[in-house]
Design an enzyme around this catalytic site. Structure first.
Site, PDB file in Angstrom:
ATOM      1  N   MET A  30       0.938  -1.130   0.096  1.00 20.82           N
ATOM      2  CA  MET A  30       0.052  -0.272   0.120  1.00 20.82           C
ATOM      3  C   MET A  30       0.895   1.221  -0.082  1.00 20.82           C
ATOM      4  SD  MET A  30      -3.340  -0.999   2.162  1.00 20.82           S
ATOM      5  CE  MET A  30      -2.672  -0.704   3.594  1.00 20.82           C
ATOM      6  N   GLY A  31       2.292   1.114  -0.232  1.00 20.15           N
ATOM      7  CA  GLY A  31       3.116   2.343  -0.624  1.00 20.15           C
ATOM      8  C   GLY A  31       3.719   3.035   0.873  1.00 20.15           C
ATOM      9  N   TYR A  32       4.107   4.186   0.682  1.00 22.70           N
ATOM     10  CA  TYR A  32       4.850   4.744   1.858  1.00 22.70           C
ATOM     11  C   TYR A  32       5.910   3.840   2.310  1.00 22.70           C
ATOM     12  CZ  TYR A  32       5.090   8.873   4.802  1.00 22.70           C
ATOM     13  OH  TYR A  32       5.674   9.969   5.434  1.00 22.70           O
ATOM     14  N   GLY A  36      11.167  -2.223   5.875  1.00 23.28           N
ATOM     15  CA  GLY A  36      10.564  -3.369   5.673  1.00 23.28           C
ATOM     16  C   GLY A  36       9.992  -3.911   4.299  1.00 23.28           C
ATOM     17  N   HIS A  37       9.290  -2.923   3.677  1.00 18.31           N
ATOM     18  CA  HIS A  37       8.864  -3.076   1.985  1.00 18.31           C
ATOM     19  C   HIS A  37      10.093  -3.605   1.423  1.00 18.31           C
ATOM     20  CE1 HIS A  37       5.671  -0.107   3.431  1.00 18.31           C
ATOM     21  NE2 HIS A  37       5.143  -0.984   2.912  1.00 18.31           N
ATOM     22  N   GLN A  61     -10.183  -3.184   2.277  1.00 10.96           N
ATOM     23  CA  GLN A  61      -9.814  -3.558   3.366  1.00 10.96           C
ATOM     24  C   GLN A  61      -9.786  -2.875   4.670  1.00 10.96           C
ATOM     25  OE1 GLN A  61      -5.966  -4.572   1.442  1.00 10.96           O
ATOM     26  NE2 GLN A  61      -4.931  -3.915   3.352  1.00 10.96           N
ATOM     27  N   LYS A 149       5.451  -9.508   9.818  1.00  9.99           N
ATOM     28  CA  LYS A 149       4.803  -8.333  10.843  1.00  9.99           C
ATOM     29  C   LYS A 149       3.197  -8.477  10.819  1.00  9.99           C
ATOM     30  CE  LYS A 149       3.774  -4.470  10.195  1.00  9.99           C
ATOM     31  NZ  LYS A 149       2.719  -3.347  10.614  1.00  9.99           N
TER      32      LYS A 149
HETATM   33  P1  AMP Z   1       1.490  -2.640   3.569  1.00 15.33           P
HETATM   34  O1  AMP Z   1       2.258  -1.693   2.458  1.00 15.33           O
HETATM   35  O2  AMP Z   1       1.518  -1.954   4.864  1.00 15.33           O
HETATM   36  O3  AMP Z   1       0.296  -3.340   3.182  1.00 15.33           O
HETATM   37  O4  AMP Z   1       2.818  -3.747   3.496  1.00 15.33           O
HETATM   38  C1  AMP Z   1       3.280  -4.397   2.548  1.00 15.33           C
HETATM   39  C2  AMP Z   1       4.128  -5.642   2.719  1.00 15.33           C
HETATM   40  O5  AMP Z   1       5.104  -5.170   3.326  1.00 15.33           O
HETATM   41  C3  AMP Z   1       3.243  -6.633   3.675  1.00 15.33           C
HETATM   42  O6  AMP Z   1       3.597  -7.936   3.044  1.00 15.33           O
HETATM   43  C4  AMP Z   1       3.725  -6.247   4.949  1.00 15.33           C
HETATM   44  O7  AMP Z   1       3.677  -7.467   5.759  1.00 15.33           O
HETATM   45  C5  AMP Z   1       5.423  -5.982   4.737  1.00 15.33           C
HETATM   46  N1  AMP Z   1       5.728  -5.112   5.856  1.00 15.33           N
HETATM   47  C6  AMP Z   1       5.331  -4.138   6.398  1.00 15.33           C
HETATM   48  N2  AMP Z   1       6.132  -4.123   7.344  1.00 15.33           N
HETATM   49  C7  AMP Z   1       6.982  -4.563   7.454  1.00 15.33           C
HETATM   50  C8  AMP Z   1       8.242  -4.946   8.268  1.00 15.33           C
HETATM   51  N3  AMP Z   1       8.570  -3.919   9.350  1.00 15.33           N
HETATM   52  N4  AMP Z   1       9.128  -5.912   8.068  1.00 15.33           N
HETATM   53  C9  AMP Z   1       8.701  -6.727   6.992  1.00 15.33           C
HETATM   54  N5  AMP Z   1       7.745  -6.620   6.133  1.00 15.33           N
HETATM   55  C10 AMP Z   1       6.726  -5.785   6.457  1.00 15.33           C
END
Ligand code: AMP
Length: 282
Positions: A30-32, A36-37, A61, A149
Site C-alpha cells: 500500500m506504499g509509503y 520493511g517493504h 480492506q 509483521k
Molecule cells: P503494506 O504496504 O503495509 O500493506 O505492507 C506491504 C507488505 O510489506 C506486507 O506484506 C507487509 O507485511 C510488509 N511489511 C510491512 N512492514 C514490514 C516490516 N516492518 N517488516 C517486514 N515486512 C513488512
C-alpha cells in the site's frame, strides 16, 4: 523501472515473462515505503527474474472510521526507492479498474479471519484476500512476498493460495525493525515523540515474553498478563488484543508447547500498531 497503471498492460508483461521462461516475484503493497517493504523487494530481486511491486491503497480492506483517507502517500518517493531496490515493474492499478461498477465478488477465508485482527476489523481480511487474489490473476507470480509483521495476513494468503489452487509460493519475510526494536510500519508516522516512546513497549514486551519462555514459563495467561502490564504502563496506549495462539490455525492456546505465536494490536494515540513473535519452548 517501468510504471504500469493499466491492468491489461500488466497482464501482457506477465504473459511475456512466462513465455520467456522468467520467474516473476511479486510484492503487493500500500506504499509509503520503509525498510520493511524494501527487504521484501530485495528478497524478490535475489530470487526472481522479473520483480513486480504493486501499490494500491485498497479501500475494501479499510473499515468505516479507519484511516483510508489519511493513509500516508508519497508516490514519487516510493518510485525512487523501488527503482533503487531493483524493481522492474511498479504497478499502480486504479480503484475503478479493480472494482468496476457492479462489483459483487469476494474471496472469504473462513475461521483464520475470525481471530486476532479479524475480530476488531470485520471485513478487513475479505478485502485483503479479494484484492490479492485479483492481483495474482493479473501479475501471475511464481513467488509472492509478504511480511511476517502482518502474520495473520501471511497465513490467510497462504490458505487462500492453497484453497484456490494457485501454483505459486507464498514467502514470509522476517519483520524489519528500527534500531530500538519498533517494527517498521507506514503508520508509525502518526506517532508523536511521546507516543513513539510508548510504542517501544510492544517489541520490548515481546522480547521479555521470549525470555520468560526460554526460562521455562509455559502458561499463556502469565505471558499475556505480563505483556498487557508492560503496555498499559505506558501513556496513550489502549490494547486491542494480546493473544498466544497456534501459529497455523491461530486458535488460542493455554500452554506453550513447541511453537506458539504471541501477537498483539495496540492503539498508541490514534495509530493502531501490530507486532508479533514466535515463542519456542526449549
Ligand atoms: P503494506 O504496504 O503495509 O500493506 O505492507 C506491504 C507488505 O510489506 C506486507 O506484506 C507487509 O507485511 C510488509 N511489511 C510491512 N512492514 C514490514 C516490516 N516492518 N517488516 C517486514 N515486512 C513488512
Amino acid at each position: 523501472m517501468e510504471r504500469i497503471a493499466e491492468i491489461e498492460a500488466m497482464a501482457a508483461a506477465a504473459r511475456r515473462a512466462w513465455r520467456e521462461g522468467k520467474r516473476i516475484g511479486f510484492v503487493p503493497t500500500m506504499g509509503y515505503f520503509h525498510a520493511g517493504h524494501l527487504r521484501l523487494m530485495e528478497r524478490a530481486r535475489g530470487e526472481c527474474d522479473l520483480v513486480v511491486v504493486s501499490l494500491f491503497v485498497n479501500p475494501a480492506q479499510f473499515g468505516p472510521g479507519e484511516d483510508l483517507e489519511a493513509y500516508p502517500r508519497d508516490l514519487d518517493g516510493d518510485a525512487a526507492k523501488a527503482a533503487a531496490a531493483g524493481v522492474d515493474i511498479f504497478f499502480l492499478p486504479r480503484a475503478e479498474s479493480l472494482y468496476p461498477p457492479g462489483f459483487r465478488t469476494w474471496v472469504e477465508v473462513r475461521e483464520l479471519t475470525d481471530k486476532l485482527c479479524g475480530r476488531s476489523r470485520p471485513g478487513h481480511f475479505r478485502g485483503v484476500a479479494t484484492v490479492v487474489n485479483k492481483l495474482f490473476h493479473i501479475v501471475q507470480p511464481h513467488r509472492a512476498y509478504f511480511g511476517l509483521k502482518d502474520y495473520q495476513q501471511y497465513r490467510v494468503i497462504g490458505r487462500m493460495a492453497a484453497d484456490l489452487n494457485w501454483d505459486l509460493e507464498v514467502v514470509g519475510v522476517e519483520t524489519v525493525r528500527e534500531p530500538d526494536g519498533l517494527a517498521m510500519s507506514s503508520r508509525n508516522v502518526y506517532l508523536s515523540p511521546r507516543q513513539r516512546q510508548s510504542a517501544l513497549a510492544l517489541s520490548r514486551s515481546l522480547q521479555r515474553a521470549r525470555e520468560l519462555v526460554e526460562g521455562g514459563e509455559r502458561r499463556a495467561g502469565t505471558i499475556v498478563e505480563m505483556v498487557e502490564g508492560q503496555i498499559t504502563a505506558q501513556p496513550e496506549t489502549r490494547i486491542d488484543y494480546v493473544s498466544v495462539c497456534d501459529p497455523e490455525t491461530l486458535t488460542e492456546v493455554d500452554r506453550i508447547d513447541g511453537e506458539a505465536l504471541l501477537a498483539l494490536a495496540v492503539y498508541v494515540g490514534k495509530a493502531r500498531l501490530i507486532d508479533n513473535i514466535i515463542l519456542k519452548a526449549p
